[in-house]
Design a protein around this motif. Structure first.
Motif, PDB file in Angstrom:
ATOM      1  N   THR A 178       0.835  -1.204   0.000  1.00  0.00           N
ATOM      2  CA  THR A 178       0.000   0.000   0.000  1.00  0.00           C
ATOM      3  C   THR A 178       0.867   1.250   0.000  1.00  0.00           C
ATOM      4  O   THR A 178       0.759   2.095  -0.891  1.00  0.00           O
ATOM      5  CB  THR A 178      -0.947  -0.003   1.219  1.00  0.00           C
ATOM      6  OG1 THR A 178      -1.778  -1.175   1.182  1.00  0.00           O
ATOM      7  CG2 THR A 178      -1.834   1.238   1.217  1.00  0.00           C
TER       8      THR A 178
ATOM      9  N   ASP B 100       6.142  -0.138  -2.179  1.00  0.00           N
ATOM     10  CA  ASP B 100       5.964  -0.820  -3.463  1.00  0.00           C
ATOM     11  C   ASP B 100       6.846  -2.070  -3.482  1.00  0.00           C
ATOM     12  O   ASP B 100       7.960  -2.057  -4.012  1.00  0.00           O
ATOM     13  CB  ASP B 100       6.338   0.131  -4.601  1.00  0.00           C
ATOM     14  CG  ASP B 100       6.150  -0.486  -5.978  1.00  0.00           C
ATOM     15  OD1 ASP B 100       5.529  -1.557  -6.067  1.00  0.00           O
ATOM     16  OD2 ASP B 100       6.632   0.109  -6.956  1.00  0.00           O
TER      17      ASP B 100
ATOM     18  N   TRP C 129       6.475  -6.571  -6.438  1.00  0.00           N
ATOM     19  CA  TRP C 129       7.404  -7.104  -7.445  1.00  0.00           C
ATOM     20  C   TRP C 129       8.539  -7.890  -6.791  1.00  0.00           C
ATOM     21  O   TRP C 129       8.967  -8.928  -7.315  1.00  0.00           O
ATOM     22  CB  TRP C 129       7.961  -5.967  -8.300  1.00  0.00           C
ATOM     23  CG  TRP C 129       8.846  -5.014  -7.531  1.00  0.00           C
ATOM     24  CD1 TRP C 129       8.463  -3.886  -6.865  1.00  0.00           C
ATOM     25  CD2 TRP C 129      10.260  -5.141  -7.320  1.00  0.00           C
ATOM     26  NE1 TRP C 129       9.545  -3.292  -6.259  1.00  0.00           N
ATOM     27  CE2 TRP C 129      10.663  -4.039  -6.524  1.00  0.00           C
ATOM     28  CE3 TRP C 129      11.216  -6.069  -7.735  1.00  0.00           C
ATOM     29  CZ2 TRP C 129      11.977  -3.849  -6.131  1.00  0.00           C
ATOM     30  CZ3 TRP C 129      12.536  -5.877  -7.343  1.00  0.00           C
ATOM     31  CH2 TRP C 129      12.906  -4.777  -6.542  1.00  0.00           C
TER      32      TRP C 129
ATOM     33  N   HIS D 127       5.285   3.911  -3.001  1.00  0.00           N
ATOM     34  CA  HIS D 127       4.457   4.182  -4.166  1.00  0.00           C
ATOM     35  C   HIS D 127       4.428   5.687  -4.444  1.00  0.00           C
ATOM     36  O   HIS D 127       4.524   6.511  -3.520  1.00  0.00           O
ATOM     37  CB  HIS D 127       3.032   3.685  -3.933  1.00  0.00           C
ATOM     38  CG  HIS D 127       2.875   2.209  -4.163  1.00  0.00           C
ATOM     39  ND1 HIS D 127       2.975   1.636  -5.414  1.00  0.00           N
ATOM     40  CD2 HIS D 127       2.629   1.184  -3.306  1.00  0.00           C
ATOM     41  CE1 HIS D 127       2.783   0.342  -5.321  1.00  0.00           C
ATOM     42  NE2 HIS D 127       2.588   0.028  -4.050  1.00  0.00           N
ATOM     43  N   ASP D 128       4.308   6.040  -5.711  1.00  0.00           N
ATOM     44  CA  ASP D 128       4.243   7.444  -6.106  1.00  0.00           C
ATOM     45  C   ASP D 128       3.136   8.168  -5.332  1.00  0.00           C
ATOM     46  O   ASP D 128       2.029   7.658  -5.197  1.00  0.00           O
ATOM     47  CB  ASP D 128       3.961   7.568  -7.603  1.00  0.00           C
ATOM     48  CG  ASP D 128       5.136   7.114  -8.455  1.00  0.00           C
ATOM     49  OD1 ASP D 128       6.251   6.988  -7.916  1.00  0.00           O
ATOM     50  OD2 ASP D 128       4.919   6.886  -9.659  1.00  0.00           O
TER      51      ASP D 128
ATOM     52  N   ASP E 239      -4.344  -2.807   0.274  1.00  0.00           N
ATOM     53  CA  ASP E 239      -4.181  -3.273  -1.115  1.00  0.00           C
ATOM     54  C   ASP E 239      -4.603  -4.720  -1.307  1.00  0.00           C
ATOM     55  O   ASP E 239      -4.384  -5.284  -2.376  1.00  0.00           O
ATOM     56  CB  ASP E 239      -2.724  -3.107  -1.560  1.00  0.00           C
ATOM     57  CG  ASP E 239      -1.801  -4.096  -0.860  1.00  0.00           C
ATOM     58  OD1 ASP E 239      -1.771  -4.101   0.395  1.00  0.00           O
ATOM     59  OD2 ASP E 239      -1.115  -4.863  -1.550  1.00  0.00           O
TER      60      ASP E 239
ATOM     61  N   VAL F  32      -6.399  -0.022  -2.808  1.00  0.00           N
ATOM     62  CA  VAL F  32      -5.549   0.502  -3.869  1.00  0.00           C
ATOM     63  C   VAL F  32      -5.064  -0.659  -4.727  1.00  0.00           C
ATOM     64  O   VAL F  32      -4.488  -1.626  -4.215  1.00  0.00           O
ATOM     65  CB  VAL F  32      -4.340   1.268  -3.286  1.00  0.00           C
ATOM     66  CG1 VAL F  32      -3.537   1.920  -4.397  1.00  0.00           C
ATOM     67  CG2 VAL F  32      -4.802   2.308  -2.275  1.00  0.00           C
TER      68      VAL F  32
ATOM     69  N   SER G 257      -2.618  -1.160  -6.730  1.00  0.00           N
ATOM     70  CA  SER G 257      -1.228  -1.110  -7.191  1.00  0.00           C
ATOM     71  C   SER G 257      -0.325  -1.956  -6.310  1.00  0.00           C
ATOM     72  O   SER G 257       0.889  -1.780  -6.302  1.00  0.00           O
ATOM     73  CB  SER G 257      -0.726   0.346  -7.200  1.00  0.00           C
ATOM     74  OG  SER G 257      -0.913   0.946  -5.925  1.00  0.00           O
TER      75      SER G 257
ATOM     76  N   SER H 248      -5.150  -8.256  -7.390  1.00  0.00           N
ATOM     77  CA  SER H 248      -5.674  -7.729  -8.651  1.00  0.00           C
ATOM     78  C   SER H 248      -6.870  -6.814  -8.392  1.00  0.00           C
ATOM     79  O   SER H 248      -7.568  -6.934  -7.381  1.00  0.00           O
ATOM     80  CB  SER H 248      -6.119  -8.876  -9.561  1.00  0.00           C
ATOM     81  OG  SER H 248      -7.248  -9.545  -9.011  1.00  0.00           O
ATOM     82  N   ARG H 249      -7.090  -5.916  -9.311  1.00  0.00           N
ATOM     83  CA  ARG H 249      -8.247  -5.023  -9.206  1.00  0.00           C
ATOM     84  C   ARG H 249      -9.542  -5.826  -9.169  1.00  0.00           C
ATOM     85  O   ARG H 249     -10.476  -5.474  -8.445  1.00  0.00           O
ATOM     86  CB  ARG H 249      -8.261  -4.030 -10.367  1.00  0.00           C
ATOM     87  CG  ARG H 249      -9.311  -2.942 -10.193  1.00  0.00           C
ATOM     88  CD  ARG H 249      -9.327  -1.907 -11.298  1.00  0.00           C
ATOM     89  NE  ARG H 249     -10.234  -0.832 -10.921  1.00  0.00           N
ATOM     90  CZ  ARG H 249      -9.882   0.357 -10.499  1.00  0.00           C
ATOM     91  NH1 ARG H 249      -8.605   0.659 -10.389  1.00  0.00           N
ATOM     92  NH2 ARG H 249     -10.780   1.264 -10.168  1.00  0.00           N
TER      93      ARG H 249
ATOM     94  N   GLU I 174      -6.692   3.271  -8.346  1.00  0.00           N
ATOM     95  CA  GLU I 174      -5.467   2.725  -8.927  1.00  0.00           C
ATOM     96  C   GLU I 174      -4.236   3.194  -8.172  1.00  0.00           C
ATOM     97  O   GLU I 174      -3.255   2.465  -8.057  1.00  0.00           O
ATOM     98  CB  GLU I 174      -5.355   3.149 -10.396  1.00  0.00           C
ATOM     99  CG  GLU I 174      -4.397   2.307 -11.215  1.00  0.00           C
ATOM    100  CD  GLU I 174      -4.860   0.860 -11.345  1.00  0.00           C
ATOM    101  OE1 GLU I 174      -3.970  -0.020 -11.383  1.00  0.00           O
ATOM    102  OE2 GLU I 174      -6.078   0.597 -11.398  1.00  0.00           O
ATOM    103  N   ARG I 175      -4.274   4.443  -7.657  1.00  0.00           N
ATOM    104  CA  ARG I 175      -3.117   5.016  -6.975  1.00  0.00           C
ATOM    105  C   ARG I 175      -3.560   5.733  -5.701  1.00  0.00           C
ATOM    106  O   ARG I 175      -4.692   6.212  -5.600  1.00  0.00           O
ATOM    107  CB  ARG I 175      -2.416   6.036  -7.870  1.00  0.00           C
ATOM    108  CG  ARG I 175      -1.996   5.531  -9.223  1.00  0.00           C
ATOM    109  CD  ARG I 175      -1.172   6.602  -9.951  1.00  0.00           C
ATOM    110  NE  ARG I 175      -1.761   7.943  -9.832  1.00  0.00           N
ATOM    111  CZ  ARG I 175      -2.678   8.426 -10.648  1.00  0.00           C
ATOM    112  NH1 ARG I 175      -3.128   7.696 -11.669  1.00  0.00           N
ATOM    113  NH2 ARG I 175      -3.157   9.648 -10.495  1.00  0.00           N
TER     114      ARG I 175
END
Length: 210
Positions: A14, A17, A20, A88-89, A166, A184, A186, A190-191, A203-204
């Motif tokens: 959340t 990031d 990954w 996250h951005d 998230d 969120v 991201s 999955s959405r 999304e963000r």
């Protein structure tokens, strides 16, 4: 959003990031045993809490290799590379904006609490939170009990608290606490899975209007 008197944040996925990296560490472990790698989209469909269930879906036979052994191996790989991850951005801007408005914030996490504090200090965002609560181990069983206890300690009407996460588990924790929830897309889920909860999904982080 103006009715909220406290914001509860999930951390991994959340604010941080790291989905990954979790996938890369898991795929390294799988490859070492000759097991098929996980694709990112599939990972976002099977990752869950307690993570022991996720390990089974990922292809591990926990009768052959104990979950505790795999968990220790995963965390060794994660710790070795965790500082490669960023926030996250928009994270700092959102946290700073809430602080400027006088809205208290805290973190509740299914990760080990000591690690969460270390990472908050590393990212220099610890000062935005009045507390950060996590587990006393790294087996990521879930955080429902932690969240319920913390909301009780806050002494606020749960309807004035917003949980931001998230994963579907974050929604489940919010339900147990009696708070609202925004998810969120991201992070680790999955959405599609997030939207199936019926909670608002963005999304963000910076798309949440506090």
């Amino acid at each position: 959003m103006t009715r909220y008197q406290h914001i509860l944040w999930d951390f991994n996925g959340t604010l941080m990031d790291d989905a990954w990296l979790c996938l890369e560490v898991m795929n390294t472990m799988l490859a070492q045993r000759g097991l098929p790698a996980l694709e990112p989209d599939y990972y976002a469909e099977i990752f869950d809490f307690p993570v022991q269930d996720y390990y089974r879906r990922a292809g591990w036979d926990l009768e052959q290799i104990p979950f505790s052994q795999l968990s220790d191996e995963f965390m060794a790989g994660y710790h070795a590379r965790k500082l490669e991850c960023g926030l996250h951005d928009g994270t700092r801007a959102v946290l700073a904006g809430l602080q400027a408005r006088g809205i208290p914030q805290s973190v509740i996490s299914a990760a080990e609490e000591r690690m969460v504090h270390d990472l908050l200090r590393h990212y220099q965002i610890e000062n935005y939170f009045i507390a950060a609560r996590g587990l006393d181990n790294h087996h990521a069983a879930g955080k429902t009990a932690i969240g319920v206890q913390w909301v009780g300690e806050l002494g606020l009407d749960p309807g004035t608290i917003l949980m931001v996460g998230d994963t579907v588990h974050d929604y489940e924790v919010a339900q147990a606490m009696g708070t609202d929830c925004v998810l969120v897309a991201s992070g680790h889920h999955s959405r599609r899975r997030l939207e199936a909860t019926g909670a608002p999904v963005v999304e963000r982080l910076d798309q949440i209007t506090f």
